[in-house]
Structure formats: C-alpha cells, structure tokens
Motif scaffolding. Structure first.
Motif, PDB file in Angstrom:
ATOM      1  N   THR A  31      29.186   2.001 -55.972  1.00  0.00           N
ATOM      2  CA  THR A  31      28.230   2.657 -54.517  1.00  0.00           C
ATOM      3  C   THR A  31      27.803   3.549 -54.302  1.00  0.00           C
ATOM      4  O   THR A  31      27.015   4.188 -53.495  1.00  0.00           O
ATOM      5  CB  THR A  31      30.000   2.901 -53.428  1.00  0.00           C
ATOM      6  OG1 THR A  31      30.691   1.714 -53.217  1.00  0.00           O
ATOM      7  CG2 THR A  31      29.479   4.192 -51.906  1.00  0.00           C
ATOM      8  N   THR A  32      27.643   4.018 -55.393  1.00  0.00           N
ATOM      9  CA  THR A  32      27.082   5.839 -55.177  1.00  0.00           C
ATOM     10  C   THR A  32      25.886   5.084 -56.436  1.00  0.00           C
ATOM     11  O   THR A  32      24.352   5.969 -55.790  1.00  0.00           O
ATOM     12  CB  THR A  32      27.558   6.187 -56.494  1.00  0.00           C
ATOM     13  OG1 THR A  32      28.585   7.196 -56.045  1.00  0.00           O
ATOM     14  CG2 THR A  32      26.521   7.823 -56.796  1.00  0.00           C
ATOM     15  N   LEU A  33      25.482   4.256 -57.238  1.00  0.00           N
ATOM     16  CA  LEU A  33      23.957   3.873 -57.523  1.00  0.00           C
ATOM     17  C   LEU A  33      23.332   2.961 -56.025  1.00  0.00           C
ATOM     18  O   LEU A  33      21.940   3.287 -56.200  1.00  0.00           O
ATOM     19  CB  LEU A  33      24.510   3.252 -58.946  1.00  0.00           C
ATOM     20  CG  LEU A  33      24.884   4.305 -59.599  1.00  0.00           C
ATOM     21  CD1 LEU A  33      25.263   3.944 -61.160  1.00  0.00           C
ATOM     22  CD2 LEU A  33      23.755   5.353 -60.017  1.00  0.00           C
ATOM     23  N   ARG A  34      23.957   2.158 -55.591  1.00  0.00           N
ATOM     24  CA  ARG A  34      23.376   1.304 -54.305  1.00  0.00           C
ATOM     25  C   ARG A  34      23.047   2.382 -54.004  1.00  0.00           C
ATOM     26  O   ARG A  34      21.737   2.240 -53.784  1.00  0.00           O
ATOM     27  CB  ARG A  34      24.105   0.776 -54.231  1.00  0.00           C
ATOM     28  CG  ARG A  34      23.264  -0.887 -53.237  1.00  0.00           C
ATOM     29  CD  ARG A  34      24.383  -1.385 -52.516  1.00  0.00           C
ATOM     30  NE  ARG A  34      24.144  -2.133 -53.768  1.00  0.00           N
ATOM     31  CZ  ARG A  34      25.234  -3.665 -53.939  1.00  0.00           C
ATOM     32  NH1 ARG A  34      26.434  -3.186 -53.309  1.00  0.00           N
ATOM     33  NH2 ARG A  34      24.674  -4.016 -55.296  1.00  0.00           N
ATOM     34  N   ASP A  35      23.655   3.057 -53.421  1.00  0.00           N
ATOM     35  CA  ASP A  35      22.825   4.921 -52.306  1.00  0.00           C
ATOM     36  C   ASP A  35      21.803   4.648 -52.384  1.00  0.00           C
ATOM     37  O   ASP A  35      21.063   5.191 -51.933  1.00  0.00           O
ATOM     38  CB  ASP A  35      23.922   5.035 -51.878  1.00  0.00           C
ATOM     39  CG  ASP A  35      25.045   4.222 -50.928  1.00  0.00           C
ATOM     40  OD1 ASP A  35      24.899   3.883 -50.500  1.00  0.00           O
ATOM     41  OD2 ASP A  35      25.985   5.467 -50.728  1.00  0.00           O
ATOM     42  N   ALA A  36      22.008   5.475 -54.049  1.00  0.00           N
ATOM     43  CA  ALA A  36      21.230   6.111 -55.131  1.00  0.00           C
ATOM     44  C   ALA A  36      19.150   5.436 -55.065  1.00  0.00           C
ATOM     45  O   ALA A  36      18.600   5.405 -55.077  1.00  0.00           O
ATOM     46  CB  ALA A  36      21.772   6.578 -56.084  1.00  0.00           C
ATOM     47  N   VAL A  37      19.719   3.708 -55.046  1.00  0.00           N
ATOM     48  CA  VAL A  37      18.799   2.993 -55.655  1.00  0.00           C
ATOM     49  C   VAL A  37      18.263   3.073 -54.287  1.00  0.00           C
ATOM     50  O   VAL A  37      16.631   2.715 -54.191  1.00  0.00           O
ATOM     51  CB  VAL A  37      18.717   1.654 -55.924  1.00  0.00           C
ATOM     52  CG1 VAL A  37      18.198   1.101 -56.021  1.00  0.00           C
ATOM     53  CG2 VAL A  37      19.379   1.878 -57.341  1.00  0.00           C
ATOM     54  N   ALA A  38      18.711   2.855 -52.709  1.00  0.00           N
ATOM     55  CA  ALA A  38      18.675   2.771 -51.580  1.00  0.00           C
ATOM     56  C   ALA A  38      17.224   3.723 -51.135  1.00  0.00           C
ATOM     57  O   ALA A  38      16.290   3.949 -49.961  1.00  0.00           O
ATOM     58  CB  ALA A  38      19.426   2.076 -50.731  1.00  0.00           C
ATOM     59  N   GLU A  39      17.846   5.449 -51.987  1.00  0.00           N
ATOM     60  CA  GLU A  39      16.832   6.564 -51.571  1.00  0.00           C
ATOM     61  C   GLU A  39      16.199   7.056 -52.342  1.00  0.00           C
ATOM     62  O   GLU A  39      14.929   7.366 -51.962  1.00  0.00           O
ATOM     63  CB  GLU A  39      17.608   7.971 -51.583  1.00  0.00           C
ATOM     64  CG  GLU A  39      17.787   8.730 -51.229  1.00  0.00           C
ATOM     65  CD  GLU A  39      18.659   9.878 -51.738  1.00  0.00           C
ATOM     66  OE1 GLU A  39      17.930  11.485 -51.712  1.00  0.00           O
ATOM     67  OE2 GLU A  39      19.522  10.096 -51.257  1.00  0.00           O
ATOM     68  N   PHE A  40      16.178   6.401 -53.263  1.00  0.00           N
ATOM     69  CA  PHE A  40      14.898   6.104 -54.619  1.00  0.00           C
ATOM     70  C   PHE A  40      14.843   4.742 -55.467  1.00  0.00           C
ATOM     71  O   PHE A  40      14.853   4.619 -56.389  1.00  0.00           O
ATOM     72  CB  PHE A  40      15.666   7.609 -55.784  1.00  0.00           C
ATOM     73  CG  PHE A  40      15.666   8.188 -55.398  1.00  0.00           C
ATOM     74  CD1 PHE A  40      14.564   9.650 -55.507  1.00  0.00           C
ATOM     75  CD2 PHE A  40      17.291   9.196 -55.099  1.00  0.00           C
ATOM     76  CE1 PHE A  40      15.428  11.169 -54.530  1.00  0.00           C
ATOM     77  CE2 PHE A  40      17.270  10.164 -54.969  1.00  0.00           C
ATOM     78  CZ  PHE A  40      16.025  11.559 -54.195  1.00  0.00           C
ATOM     79  N   PRO A  41      13.952   3.676 -54.119  1.00  0.00           N
ATOM     80  CA  PRO A  41      13.566   2.641 -54.973  1.00  0.00           C
ATOM     81  C   PRO A  41      12.966   2.473 -56.096  1.00  0.00           C
ATOM     82  O   PRO A  41      13.023   1.042 -56.339  1.00  0.00           O
ATOM     83  CB  PRO A  41      13.138   2.191 -53.846  1.00  0.00           C
ATOM     84  CG  PRO A  41      12.316   2.822 -52.783  1.00  0.00           C
ATOM     85  CD  PRO A  41      13.237   4.440 -52.892  1.00  0.00           C
ATOM     86  N   ASP A  42      11.946   3.547 -56.012  1.00  0.00           N
ATOM     87  CA  ASP A  42      10.797   3.303 -57.227  1.00  0.00           C
ATOM     88  C   ASP A  42      12.231   3.736 -58.907  1.00  0.00           C
ATOM     89  O   ASP A  42      11.231   4.121 -60.077  1.00  0.00           O
ATOM     90  CB  ASP A  42       9.720   3.916 -57.032  1.00  0.00           C
ATOM     91  CG  ASP A  42       9.017   3.243 -56.181  1.00  0.00           C
ATOM     92  OD1 ASP A  42       9.440   2.284 -56.107  1.00  0.00           O
ATOM     93  OD2 ASP A  42       8.235   4.131 -55.437  1.00  0.00           O
TER      94      ASP A  42
END
Length: 165
Positions: free
Chosen positions: A98-109
């Motif tokens: 959950t944490t990392l998926r949300d982080a990837v959504a926030e920082f997709p690159d």
C-alpha cells in the motif's frame, strides 16, 4: 523554525553521515521531544533507526514524517521509500504494498520505488505483478543495447507474461 533546530538537526545528520549513528540517534530523539510535529526531524530519526537495524522503532517516525508537512519532495520520496521498505523487512507486506503503491502514484518516474514495490508484491504472492513491473522498468530504463533491441518484446510480455506469441 528556530535557528537552533536547523543547527541541531544538521549536526545530528553529520553524526549519522560520519558513522556515529548512535550519537545521532540520541540527538534526534531529543529533537523529536522538542519538536514532535516536525516532519524533517521525524524523517531523519527514522533514517538513523533504519541504519542501526532498529526497523520497528523507525516505523512511527516514518509515519510522522509522511503524515506531516514541510518535507521537500526528495525527502518525502525518501521517507515513503523508507517506510515501505521497512514494512517489508518487518514482514508487514500488505502495508508495504500500500505504501509503495501510493508512493509510485505520487512519484511515477522513480525506479527505486517501483523496484521496492515489486519486491513487496512478490512477498504477497503476486509474483506475476512483480515481474511485470520489473520488466516494464527494465525496458524503459536500461541503457544496455541488447535490451534496447528487444524493448518492444519485453514491454509486450511485461503486460502478458503468459503469452506465447
């Protein structure tokens, strides 16, 4: 923010960076007491706990850091990566995902976030999703000419690993 805070925080970070992590930890914990809502101090405190192998103790500091205000984008990204990675190390795989998926959504690159997300997905039994994510990352970031030659095929199979054609 008081000048003392900035100076004390910089000194604690220097201690961590020069290998005097236990001293840094003591100073950062004292700063946490003095500035309990400071996201930057919370992040640095979490980080030093992680470097000392005190992952369980790092979690509440990471949570305060990412829920707080005032982190630079770089520090926020680092705090999210640290929190997700720490959850994973502690075997708290759903929280890591959950944490990392949300982080990837926030920082997709951010490739590091995607890599740690893939590891957490693997830990939750989602090897297919993890492999697809890693193949997509590999195809889009590799400078290896042999991989570049096969980029379209790699991207195709990343979306459908079970395809035979």
């Amino acid at each position: 923010m008081p000048r003392d805070r900035d100076q004390l925080l910089a000194e604690a970070v220097r201690l961590r960076e020069t290998g005097r992590r236990e001293q840094a930890r003591e100073r950062l914990l004292a700063l946490c007491e003095q500035f309990p809502l400071d996201a930057g101090i919370a992040y640095q405190t979490a980080w030093v706990h992680d470097t000392l192998g005190l992952e369980s103790e790092a979690v509440p500091h990471y949570v305060r850091a990412v829920e707080g205000q005032g982190l630079s984008a770089d520090d926020r990204r680092g705090a999210l990566l640290g929190l997700g990675s720490t959850y994973r190390v502690l075997g708290r795989y759903p929280e890591a995902v959950t944490t990392l998926r949300d982080a990837v959504a926030e920082f997709p690159d951010d490739g590091a976030l995607k890599t740690f997300l893939a590891m957490a997905l693997y830990n939750t039994g989602r090897a297919h999703d993890a492999m697809g994510l890693l193949l997509t990352l590999l195809a889009s970031t590799s400078q290896d000419p042999d991989i570049a030659d096969y980029r379209p095929a790699i991207e195709h199979y990343a979306k459908n690993l079970d395809a035979t054609v």
